[in-house]
Write a protein that holds these residues in place. Structure first.
Motif, short mmCIF file in Angstrom:
data_model
loop_
_atom_site.label_atom_id
_atom_site.label_comp_id
_atom_site.label_asym_id
_atom_site.label_seq_id
_atom_site.Cartn_x
_atom_site.Cartn_y
_atom_site.Cartn_z
N GLU A 114 0.84 -1.19 0.00
CA GLU A 114 0.00 0.00 0.00
C GLU A 114 0.88 1.25 0.00
N THR A 161 -6.18 -1.87 4.19
CA THR A 161 -7.29 -2.40 3.38
C THR A 161 -8.09 -3.38 4.23
N THR A 162 -9.41 -3.29 4.15
CA THR A 162 -10.27 -4.12 4.98
C THR A 162 -11.25 -4.92 4.14
N VAL A 163 -11.68 -6.05 4.70
CA VAL A 163 -12.77 -6.82 4.12
C VAL A 163 -13.73 -7.19 5.24
N VAL A 204 -14.91 -4.93 0.25
CA VAL A 204 -13.49 -4.60 0.34
C VAL A 204 -13.29 -3.11 0.12
N GLY A 255 -9.99 -0.16 0.27
CA GLY A 255 -8.56 0.06 0.50
C GLY A 255 -7.85 0.58 -0.74
N LYS A 278 -4.24 -0.27 -2.82
CA LYS A 278 -3.03 -1.04 -3.03
C LYS A 278 -2.11 -0.27 -3.99
N ALA A 289 -6.26 -8.25 2.70
CA ALA A 289 -7.02 -7.27 3.49
C ALA A 289 -7.16 -7.75 4.93
N TYR A 315 -6.03 -11.61 8.67
CA TYR A 315 -5.82 -11.13 7.32
C TYR A 315 -6.29 -12.19 6.33
#
Length: 384
Positions: A129, A141-143, A152, A154, A156, A172, A178
């Motif tokens: 990132e 970054t999240t999910v 999702v 974020g 990258k 993520a 993760y």
């Protein structure tokens, strides 16, 4: 290129195929290696060669029963000798799809992996990132799973194949862990920005995910399995970077020997003048050492990728550092002719430099190896 390491006929035949493809791309290598998106002619020639199938298991249209680290390494050495663009295009088909191969749903595997093997689909993996490089546990970054879907969000950065990829494996945060998520490139909310370029031009970009929704089945493996899948990918493909580095170093030495054998100075050829003979011979010695370690590590990784990861890491560090030294020496041997913009040696010199950083920088890998060495010594283990 030397054949001192004893490869079986399977790998010798594969190397011949790869060398033939590399030679077939020599006429467009200068152009392709300056591209920031897929060169269409390189893609066509790689596709027609069938070599991308080496990176997918036979069950899904690949060449061999399982993805083979030694096969990938042998091919990358031959391709990188001629073109970094060709080498990257080949390698990323495996690096960007491996987690799908080992942890994707049956539906995703059946739909996508045959396309990867045939180069009808382009794969990519999104890890780093803008503010996160080697320290991937710091990603933002999240999910989140909601109503049978994964959402999702974020950003990258420095993602190989961004913009040309057909899908991305996105790392993520998911809760306290993760996960890797399979995201087709045409999913609403996913966009690509070409923000950066490096000294050896590359298909590179940022992947931005803004409320991207995919089915829950697009999670690769179980929730929280992202780092385990990354490690499996690394264990399989890190050693192939060493193969590419050996190819670059060999190409640089061949260029320098050709020049030094023809260039006359002070009544003799450059190859017999002053310190040049020792410089060329030192390059040869280092390349052969790097190749031997690389093939040993790749053969071990083909049998047990995780068990051979330390050896693969050593080969990656050793070969990429050799490539850096060799290309630098070869530019020096060629003098002003080694500095000409657009020459092959100049292209190789620039291409060698990023290899010491991607897929684990030299410093990060050495730190990890040192910790393992000290830990093993404390347990009474010995190095082999």
């Amino acid at each position: 290129m030397s054949g001192w390491f004893e490869l079986s006929q399977k790998y010798l035949d594969l190397r011949s195929e790869a060398r033939a493809l590399a030679a077939a791309c020599a006429d467009i290598a200068d152009r392709a290696d300056e591209a920031d998106s897929f060169d269409p002619d390189v893609r066509t020639r790689l596709k027609e060669s069938g070599l991308a199938a080496v990176l997918v298991a036979a069950e899904y249209g690949g060449r061999y029963e399982a993805v083979d680290s030694l096969a990938a390494t042998v091919v990358r050495e031959a391709l990188a000798y001629e073109s970094g663009h060709l080498d990257s295009m080949f390698a990323m088909q495996g690096i960007g799809s491996y987690a799908v191969s080992v942890a994707g749903s049956d539906e995703i595997r059946r739909e996508w992996l045959p396309k990867v093997a045939a180069l009808e689909a382009v794969s990519a993996i999104g890890l780093t990132e803008p503010d996160v490089g080697s320290d991937l546990r710091s990603i933002t970054t999240t999910v989140v799973e909601k109503g049978g879907e994964l959402v999702v969000n974020g950003h990258k950065s420095f993602i190989t194949n961004a913009g040309d990829a057909s899908f991305y494996e996105i790392l993520a945060r998911e809760g306290d862990g993760y996960s890797l998520v399979f995201v087709p490139a045409d999913t609403p909310g996913l966009s690509v920005a070409k923000r950066h370029q490096i000294i050896a031009p590359h298909v590179l970009g940022d992947v931005i995910l803004d409320d991207v929704h995919v089915p829950s089945a697009n999670r690769l493996g179980k929730p929280g399995a992202g780092f385990k899948l990354m490690l499996a990918t690394l264990a399989t493909f890190r050693v192939s970077v060493a193969g590419a580095a050996v190819g670059v170093a060999q190409a640089a030495l061949d260029e320098a020997v050709r020049h030094a054998s023809q260039r006359e100075q002070f009544g003799t050829t450059l190859a017999r003048l002053g310190g040049v003979p020792a410089t060329l011979a030192t390059c040869w010695v280092e390349i052969e050492m790097a190749r031997s370690l690389t093939y040993r590590a790749a053969a071990a990784a083909a049998q047990d990728p995780l068990g051979a990861l330390d050896l693969s890491s050593m080969a990656k560090v050793g070969a990429t550092e050799v490539a850096g030294r060799v290309t630098d020496r070869c530019v020096q041997v060629m003098g002003r002719f080694g500095l000409i913009r657009g020459s092959k040696i100049e292209r190789l010199y620039r291409g060698a430099r990023p290899m010491r950083i991607y897929e684990g920088s030299t410093e990060v890998i050495l730190d990890s190896l040192a910790k393992k060495l000290v830990k093993d010594r404390a347990k009474g283990a010995t190095t082999k």
